[in-house]
Write an enzyme that holds these catalytic residues in place. Sequence first.
Site, PDB file in Angstrom:
ATOM      1  N   CYS A 180     -34.565  11.205 -59.788  1.00 49.10           N
ATOM      2  CA  CYS A 180     -33.391  12.072 -59.751  1.00 49.10           C
ATOM      3  C   CYS A 180     -32.271  11.308 -60.457  1.00 49.10           C
ATOM      4  CB  CYS A 180     -33.061  12.336 -58.281  1.00 49.10           C
ATOM      5  SG  CYS A 180     -31.568  13.280 -58.037  1.00 49.10           S
TER       6      CYS A 180
ATOM      7  N   GLU B  80     -25.421   6.674 -59.240  1.00 48.19           N
ATOM      8  CA  GLU B  80     -26.632   6.505 -58.441  1.00 48.19           C
ATOM      9  C   GLU B  80     -27.815   7.273 -59.028  1.00 48.19           C
ATOM     10  OE1 GLU B  80     -24.589   5.662 -54.093  1.00 48.19           O
ATOM     11  OE2 GLU B  80     -25.298   7.671 -54.484  1.00 48.19           O
TER      12      GLU B  80
ATOM     13  N   CYS C 256     -20.686  18.995 -50.597  1.00 50.15           N
ATOM     14  CA  CYS C 256     -21.321  17.914 -51.356  1.00 50.15           C
ATOM     15  C   CYS C 256     -20.441  16.677 -51.418  1.00 50.15           C
ATOM     16  CB  CYS C 256     -21.640  18.399 -52.765  1.00 50.15           C
ATOM     17  SG  CYS C 256     -22.451  17.151 -53.787  1.00 50.15           S
TER      18      CYS C 256
ATOM     19  N   CYS D  74     -17.714  21.151 -54.805  1.00 53.19           N
ATOM     20  CA  CYS D  74     -18.409  22.025 -53.849  1.00 53.19           C
ATOM     21  C   CYS D  74     -18.136  21.447 -52.456  1.00 53.19           C
ATOM     22  CB  CYS D  74     -19.906  22.029 -54.126  1.00 53.19           C
ATOM     23  SG  CYS D  74     -20.325  22.658 -55.768  1.00 53.19           S
TER      24      CYS D  74
ATOM     25  N   CYS E 250     -30.107  15.053 -51.270  1.00 47.25           N
ATOM     26  CA  CYS E 250     -29.263  15.955 -52.058  1.00 47.25           C
ATOM     27  C   CYS E 250     -27.864  16.019 -51.468  1.00 47.25           C
ATOM     28  CB  CYS E 250     -29.816  17.369 -52.027  1.00 47.25           C
ATOM     29  SG  CYS E 250     -31.403  17.540 -52.789  1.00 47.25           S
TER      30      CYS E 250
ATOM     31  N   CYS F 203     -18.051  13.886 -60.035  1.00 46.09           N
ATOM     32  CA  CYS F 203     -18.308  15.287 -60.367  1.00 46.09           C
ATOM     33  C   CYS F 203     -17.013  16.080 -60.265  1.00 46.09           C
ATOM     34  CB  CYS F 203     -19.352  15.859 -59.413  1.00 46.09           C
ATOM     35  SG  CYS F 203     -19.812  17.565 -59.799  1.00 46.09           S
TER      36      CYS F 203
HETATM   37  N1  SAH Z   1     -24.308  19.876 -60.347  1.00 42.11           N
HETATM   38  C1  SAH Z   1     -25.710  20.171 -60.401  1.00 42.11           C
HETATM   39  C2  SAH Z   1     -26.580  18.948 -60.186  1.00 42.11           C
HETATM   40  C3  SAH Z   1     -26.494  18.330 -58.797  1.00 42.11           C
HETATM   41  S1  SAH Z   1     -27.949  18.730 -57.972  1.00 42.11           S
HETATM   42  C4  SAH Z   1     -26.034  21.254 -59.400  1.00 42.11           C
HETATM   43  O1  SAH Z   1     -25.165  21.600 -58.598  1.00 42.11           O
HETATM   44  O2  SAH Z   1     -27.120  21.808 -59.437  1.00 42.11           O
HETATM   45  C5  SAH Z   1     -27.610  18.375 -56.333  1.00 42.11           C
HETATM   46  C6  SAH Z   1     -28.120  19.471 -55.438  1.00 42.11           C
HETATM   47  O3  SAH Z   1     -27.884  19.137 -54.060  1.00 42.11           O
HETATM   48  C7  SAH Z   1     -27.397  20.761 -55.693  1.00 42.11           C
HETATM   49  O4  SAH Z   1     -28.253  21.845 -55.541  1.00 42.11           O
HETATM   50  C8  SAH Z   1     -26.376  20.720 -54.582  1.00 42.11           C
HETATM   51  O5  SAH Z   1     -25.792  21.953 -54.329  1.00 42.11           O
HETATM   52  C9  SAH Z   1     -27.203  20.200 -53.443  1.00 42.11           C
HETATM   53  N2  SAH Z   1     -26.387  19.695 -52.336  1.00 42.11           N
HETATM   54  C10 SAH Z   1     -25.101  19.343 -52.360  1.00 42.11           C
HETATM   55  N3  SAH Z   1     -24.687  18.931 -51.145  1.00 42.11           N
HETATM   56  C11 SAH Z   1     -25.759  19.027 -50.334  1.00 42.11           C
HETATM   57  C12 SAH Z   1     -25.980  18.732 -48.965  1.00 42.11           C
HETATM   58  N4  SAH Z   1     -25.007  18.224 -48.215  1.00 42.11           N
HETATM   59  N5  SAH Z   1     -27.201  18.940 -48.461  1.00 42.11           N
HETATM   60  C13 SAH Z   1     -28.216  19.389 -49.236  1.00 42.11           C
HETATM   61  N6  SAH Z   1     -28.074  19.679 -50.547  1.00 42.11           N
HETATM   62  C14 SAH Z   1     -26.854  19.508 -51.087  1.00 42.11           C
END
Ligand code: SAH
Length: 347
Positions: free
Chosen positions: A103, A90, A117, A114, A334, A110
């Site tokens: 983006c 995406e 996420c 986390c 995000c 991935c």
């Molecule tokens: N792996 C890289 C790139 C992904 S960026 C990184 O972690 O930076 C995606 C961003 O969205 C990251 O900062 C991630 O932690 C954040 N994110 C993940 N789940 C989220 C959620 N449920 N709500 C808001 N931000 C989230």
Amino acid sequence: MKDIRKINNEEIIRFMEEVGEKKFKAKQLNEWLWKKGVHSFNEMLNLSLELRQKLTSNFLLEHLSISDKFESRDGTIKFLFSLPDKQFIEGVLIPADKRVTACISSQVGCPLNCSFCATGQGGFSRNLHFTEIYDQFLLMNKESIETYQREISNIVFMGMGEPLLNYEQVLQAIELLTSTQGQGWSPSRITLSTVGIVEKIRQLADDHVKVGLAVSLHVADPEKRLRLMPVTASNPLPELQKALQYYASETGNRVSIEYLLLDEINNSIQDADNLLRFCKVFPVKINLIEYNSTDARFRKSPPQKTSVFMEYLEQKNLIVTMRQSRGDDIAAACGQLAAKRVRMNIK
Ligand code: SAH
């Protein structure tokens, strides 16, 4: 047959010579491939029909295609791209006053897992090739011009995947965006976002990569972070802090720290204080992020607690912004990117 974008320039020049064409045809071909991003040899109008036919019978020209598109009421558009091997990723276009931010994804799925996420929950499939990263830009730029009458102004590697675990390909895509062979952009328009892969942050500094760096820190307490983000086990916070200090001193760049606020997990004054201590050894800007719902275990930080958290940091002279959530009605915000079809294919 080989994909023309996966062979080097010498091979292209050799091919031109073999079929009796002048060397400069290679240059014209490259412009179609990298600047204009066409999808077939037939569109390369300043090459003769004969040469276009020879290219078609000798090479593939694989590319991503848009398989679905979802528009949010706030103007954000999420794209589902299909890859040549029938997997999906995406990308998101986010229009703002003067900007259009794209983006983009760096991996299919991935590997980081986390807990908050959605991307990690679908598992990891493979790294993207640099052409697949670059194609997301090319396709979304055309869409941006059609929809918003503006080109993309900024790129963030905040889609699916961890860019620093696909270092070589991500750097090659950046090279295309910033060199005159491709788009000739200033690197300051690009931001790489990482969960904090220590060794690769040091390598970015050593390789003099000039794009912006954002780190998804989210918690500055080692044990809590380990529970939320398993990658902390192999990239401990003190090591991450030292790597960021090194990065900032080598590049002169300010680091953006991304901090996702989760109620009763990381939004107390004690948490703010931990964050402050983590950041005090390098120049920093803090982006607070609102939690976009992906999992029932977590709740958004209520506005009142968020302001107390923010004001505490501001009083200590940190630059703090609150990132507005965009496109959550189409699961484009995000942490919500999951390319659902990928998961369906895996099952
Ligand atoms: N792996 C890289 C790139 C992904 S960026 C990184 O972690 O930076 C995606 C961003 O969205 C990251 O900062 C991630 O932690 C954040 N994110 C993940 N789940 C989220 C959620 N449920 N709500 C808001 N931000 C989230």
